[in-house]
Design a protein around this motif. Structure first.
Motif, PDB file in Angstrom:
ATOM      1  N   GLN A  22      11.854 -11.952   2.768  1.00 40.38           N
ATOM      2  CA  GLN A  22      12.947 -11.118   2.264  1.00 40.38           C
ATOM      3  C   GLN A  22      12.554  -9.648   2.284  1.00 40.38           C
ATOM      4  O   GLN A  22      13.350  -8.778   2.686  1.00 40.38           O
ATOM      5  N   LEU A  23      11.324  -9.364   1.874  1.00 40.26           N
ATOM      6  CA  LEU A  23      10.834  -7.990   1.897  1.00 40.26           C
ATOM      7  C   LEU A  23      10.677  -7.508   3.334  1.00 40.26           C
ATOM      8  O   LEU A  23      11.074  -6.381   3.667  1.00 40.26           O
ATOM      9  N   TYR A  24      10.120  -8.338   4.179  1.00 34.64           N
ATOM     10  CA  TYR A  24       9.941  -7.963   5.587  1.00 34.64           C
ATOM     11  C   TYR A  24      11.273  -7.594   6.237  1.00 34.64           C
ATOM     12  O   TYR A  24      11.389  -6.569   6.915  1.00 34.64           O
ATOM     13  N   GLN A  25      12.277  -8.414   6.015  1.00 38.25           N
ATOM     14  CA  GLN A  25      13.589  -8.136   6.610  1.00 38.25           C
ATOM     15  C   GLN A  25      14.162  -6.821   6.095  1.00 38.25           C
ATOM     16  O   GLN A  25      14.806  -6.072   6.842  1.00 38.25           O
ATOM     17  N   SER A  26      13.924  -6.517   4.823  1.00 39.49           N
ATOM     18  CA  SER A  26      14.434  -5.250   4.276  1.00 39.49           C
ATOM     19  C   SER A  26      13.716  -4.056   4.898  1.00 39.49           C
ATOM     20  O   SER A  26      14.305  -2.988   5.083  1.00 39.49           O
ATOM     21  N   LEU A  27      12.449  -4.234   5.225  1.00 43.09           N
ATOM     22  CA  LEU A  27      11.711  -3.148   5.877  1.00 43.09           C
ATOM     23  C   LEU A  27      12.175  -2.950   7.317  1.00 43.09           C
ATOM     24  O   LEU A  27      12.207  -1.818   7.824  1.00 43.09           O
ATOM     25  N   LEU A  28      12.562  -4.031   7.966  1.00 49.20           N
ATOM     26  CA  LEU A  28      13.119  -3.916   9.317  1.00 49.20           C
ATOM     27  C   LEU A  28      14.433  -3.131   9.314  1.00 49.20           C
ATOM     28  O   LEU A  28      14.773  -2.473  10.301  1.00 49.20           O
ATOM     29  N   ARG A  29      15.165  -3.212   8.205  1.00 51.21           N
ATOM     30  CA  ARG A  29      16.470  -2.547   8.124  1.00 51.21           C
ATOM     31  C   ARG A  29      16.379  -1.086   7.695  1.00 51.21           C
ATOM     32  O   ARG A  29      17.408  -0.403   7.612  1.00 51.21           O
ATOM     33  N   GLN A  30      15.196  -0.592   7.410  1.00 52.21           N
ATOM     34  CA  GLN A  30      15.069   0.777   6.909  1.00 52.21           C
ATOM     35  C   GLN A  30      15.613   1.794   7.910  1.00 52.21           C
ATOM     36  O   GLN A  30      15.351   1.712   9.107  1.00 52.21           O
ATOM     37  N   THR A  31      16.365   2.752   7.389  1.00 50.54           N
ATOM     38  CA  THR A  31      16.946   3.795   8.234  1.00 50.54           C
ATOM     39  C   THR A  31      15.902   4.826   8.666  1.00 50.54           C
ATOM     40  O   THR A  31      16.162   5.650   9.537  1.00 50.54           O
ATOM     41  N   SER A  32      14.727   4.791   8.019  1.00 49.96           N
ATOM     42  CA  SER A  32      13.608   5.639   8.418  1.00 49.96           C
ATOM     43  C   SER A  32      12.394   4.762   8.676  1.00 49.96           C
ATOM     44  O   SER A  32      12.109   3.838   7.908  1.00 49.96           O
ATOM     45  N   ARG A  33      11.671   5.046   9.750  1.00 50.26           N
ATOM     46  CA  ARG A  33      10.451   4.303  10.085  1.00 50.26           C
ATOM     47  C   ARG A  33       9.201   5.083   9.668  1.00 50.26           C
ATOM     48  O   ARG A  33       8.100   4.802  10.134  1.00 50.26           O
ATOM     49  N   ASP A  34       9.368   6.021   8.746  1.00 52.48           N
ATOM     50  CA  ASP A  34       8.265   6.881   8.323  1.00 52.48           C
ATOM     51  C   ASP A  34       7.397   6.182   7.263  1.00 52.48           C
ATOM     52  O   ASP A  34       7.158   6.723   6.189  1.00 52.48           O
ATOM     53  N   PHE A  35       6.941   4.973   7.579  1.00 52.03           N
ATOM     54  CA  PHE A  35       6.162   4.208   6.611  1.00 52.03           C
ATOM     55  C   PHE A  35       5.246   3.212   7.325  1.00 52.03           C
ATOM     56  O   PHE A  35       5.439   2.885   8.501  1.00 52.03           O
ATOM     57  N   VAL A  36       4.262   2.748   6.565  1.00 53.50           N
ATOM     58  CA  VAL A  36       3.389   1.645   6.958  1.00 53.50           C
ATOM     59  C   VAL A  36       3.520   0.576   5.889  1.00 53.50           C
ATOM     60  O   VAL A  36       3.589   0.892   4.688  1.00 53.50           O
ATOM     61  N   TRP A  37       3.562  -0.680   6.288  1.00 51.60           N
ATOM     62  CA  TRP A  37       3.556  -1.780   5.318  1.00 51.60           C
ATOM     63  C   TRP A  37       2.156  -2.367   5.272  1.00 51.60           C
ATOM     64  O   TRP A  37       1.661  -2.873   6.271  1.00 51.60           O
ATOM     65  N   MET A  38       1.526  -2.278   4.108  1.00 54.49           N
ATOM     66  CA  MET A  38       0.193  -2.837   3.908  1.00 54.49           C
ATOM     67  C   MET A  38       0.299  -4.087   3.042  1.00 54.49           C
ATOM     68  O   MET A  38       0.732  -4.018   1.888  1.00 54.49           O
ATOM     69  N   VAL A  39      -0.095  -5.227   3.584  1.00 57.51           N
ATOM     70  CA  VAL A  39      -0.067  -6.492   2.865  1.00 57.51           C
ATOM     71  C   VAL A  39      -1.487  -6.826   2.410  1.00 57.51           C
ATOM     72  O   VAL A  39      -2.395  -6.978   3.239  1.00 57.51           O
ATOM     73  N   ILE A  40      -1.684  -6.926   1.097  1.00 53.15           N
ATOM     74  CA  ILE A  40      -2.967  -7.318   0.532  1.00 53.15           C
ATOM     75  C   ILE A  40      -2.867  -8.797   0.162  1.00 53.15           C
ATOM     76  O   ILE A  40      -2.246  -9.163  -0.839  1.00 53.15           O
ATOM     77  N   ASP A  41      -3.459  -9.650   0.976  1.00 48.75           N
ATOM     78  CA  ASP A  41      -3.441 -11.094   0.738  1.00 48.75           C
ATOM     79  C   ASP A  41      -4.564 -11.423  -0.233  1.00 48.75           C
ATOM     80  O   ASP A  41      -5.742 -11.427   0.113  1.00 48.75           O
ATOM     81  N   ASP A  42      -4.193 -11.726  -1.465  1.00 46.97           N
ATOM     82  CA  ASP A  42      -5.168 -11.912  -2.544  1.00 46.97           C
ATOM     83  C   ASP A  42      -5.644 -13.369  -2.608  1.00 46.97           C
ATOM     84  O   ASP A  42      -5.536 -14.032  -3.632  1.00 46.97           O
ATOM     85  N   GLY A  43      -6.172 -13.852  -1.480  1.00 44.00           N
ATOM     86  CA  GLY A  43      -6.752 -15.190  -1.458  1.00 44.00           C
ATOM     87  C   GLY A  43      -5.751 -16.319  -1.332  1.00 44.00           C
ATOM     88  O   GLY A  43      -5.996 -17.423  -1.835  1.00 44.00           O
ATOM     89  N   SER A  44      -4.624 -16.085  -0.673  1.00 36.30           N
ATOM     90  CA  SER A  44      -3.586 -17.115  -0.555  1.00 36.30           C
ATOM     91  C   SER A  44      -4.118 -18.345   0.184  1.00 36.30           C
ATOM     92  O   SER A  44      -4.900 -18.236   1.131  1.00 36.30           O
TER      93      SER A  44
END
Length: 299
Positions: A22-44
């Motif tokens: 859900q979060l990923y899809q919302s980031l794909l829809r962003q009207t600005s690409r001026d960002f980085v998505w950093m995923v911290i996988d806490d031992g999943s």
């Protein structure tokens, strides 16, 4: 060295592959690409790694993936702060997402107002429920700059708010402590310390849509108190030192006593930032200890 992007959206996550999309899809829809998505996988132990790697392969947005042994939410924040290189950063939890124009609004407001004060740590913006209703109260319109603690304690603002910090400011402050056998330290202690030296720029716009899932910490707060007494005791000492009002300091002194009863520790009652207040809080702390113990059993 800073990257070309202005903002890092970082997401600490633990076994949340089922809702991360859900979060990923919302980031794909962003009207600005001026960002980085950093995923911290806490031992999943679920398929979080494979899922995020598949998104990286799609190459639709810039994604940075970091895996670590489970440390808890605050450990995820530590890792993010150690690795972020953009000018700004904000945390969007794995069960939340961003409105389509959130990044655009954040970057535009920052570029317009970042020089409005001498010591600006970043911005404070609004969270909303999925129906669009703002969580709690909006920020008073007359405030050009503010401190987070004063918003809640003096201006009677309520509800979760979204913080967007300058990365260079966050890096000046100590990381959250990691206590053996515990996985939680309240995140607000860092924000309280930043408040002592810096101000925030209000952004009265919704930049995060929040969903409080049953397995989230907000729904299990009494169990958190019982499971992580050292983390909470540490946070109480910070708030007893830097709290905005007497009420806030006294409330934390009461909980500090309750934490130390659980830990079977006496010496901290006589070695903390506000010993007289702590001793005054002892009888109330005893009551709160038994109250929390009973409530945790029922959660």
């Amino acid at each position: 060295m800073m990257t070309n992007a202005t903002l890092t959206v970082f997401t600490p996550t633990f076994n949340r592959a089922y809702c991360l999309g859900q979060l990923y899809q919302s980031l794909l829809r962003q009207t600005s690409r001026d960002f980085v998505w950093m995923v911290i996988d806490d031992g999943s132990s679920d398929d979080t790694k494979e899922l995020v790697q598949s998104w990286i392969s799609e190459d639709k947005i810039r994604i940075e993936y970091i895996y670590q042994q489970n440390q808890g939410m605050h450990g995820g924040h530590n890792t993010a702060y150690q690795n972020i290189t953009t000018e700004l950063n904000t945390c969007i939890d794995s069960d939340d997402f961003m409105p389509d124009d959130a990044v655009e609004k954040i970057v535009a407001h920052w570029n317009k107002h970042k020089n409005d004060g001498a010591n600006i740590a970043g911005m404070v913006a609004l969270d909303a429920y999925q129906d669009g209703k703002v969580i709690g109260k909006k920020i008073p319109e007359h405030l050009k700059t503010c401190k987070l603690g004063e918003l809640y304690q003096k201006h009677n603002v309520t509800g979760d708010k979204k913080l967007i910090y300058r990365t260079e400011v966050v890096k000046k402050f100590p990381l959250y402590p990691i206590f053996e056998g515990e996985k939680f330290v309240p995140l607000g202690i860092l924000y309280l310390m930043i408040d002592q030296e810096y101000d925030l720029i209000p952004l009265n716009e919704v930049v995060c849509i929040v969903e409080y899932l049953p397995d989230g910490s907000s729904r299990n707060i009494f169990k958190q108190y019982r499971r992580h007494p050292q983390g909470f005791a540490y946070s109480r000492t910070i708030t007893m030192k830097y709290g905005v009002t007497f009420k806030q300091k006294f409330r934390n002194a009461i909980h500090f006593v309750a934490n130390n009863i659980q830990l079977k520790r006496i010496s901290p009652l006589f070695k903390n930032p506000n010993v007289p207040l702590t001793l005054l809080a002892v009888p109330f702390g005893v009551i709160v200890y038994f109250y929390i113990k009973q409530k945790a059993k029922n959660q």
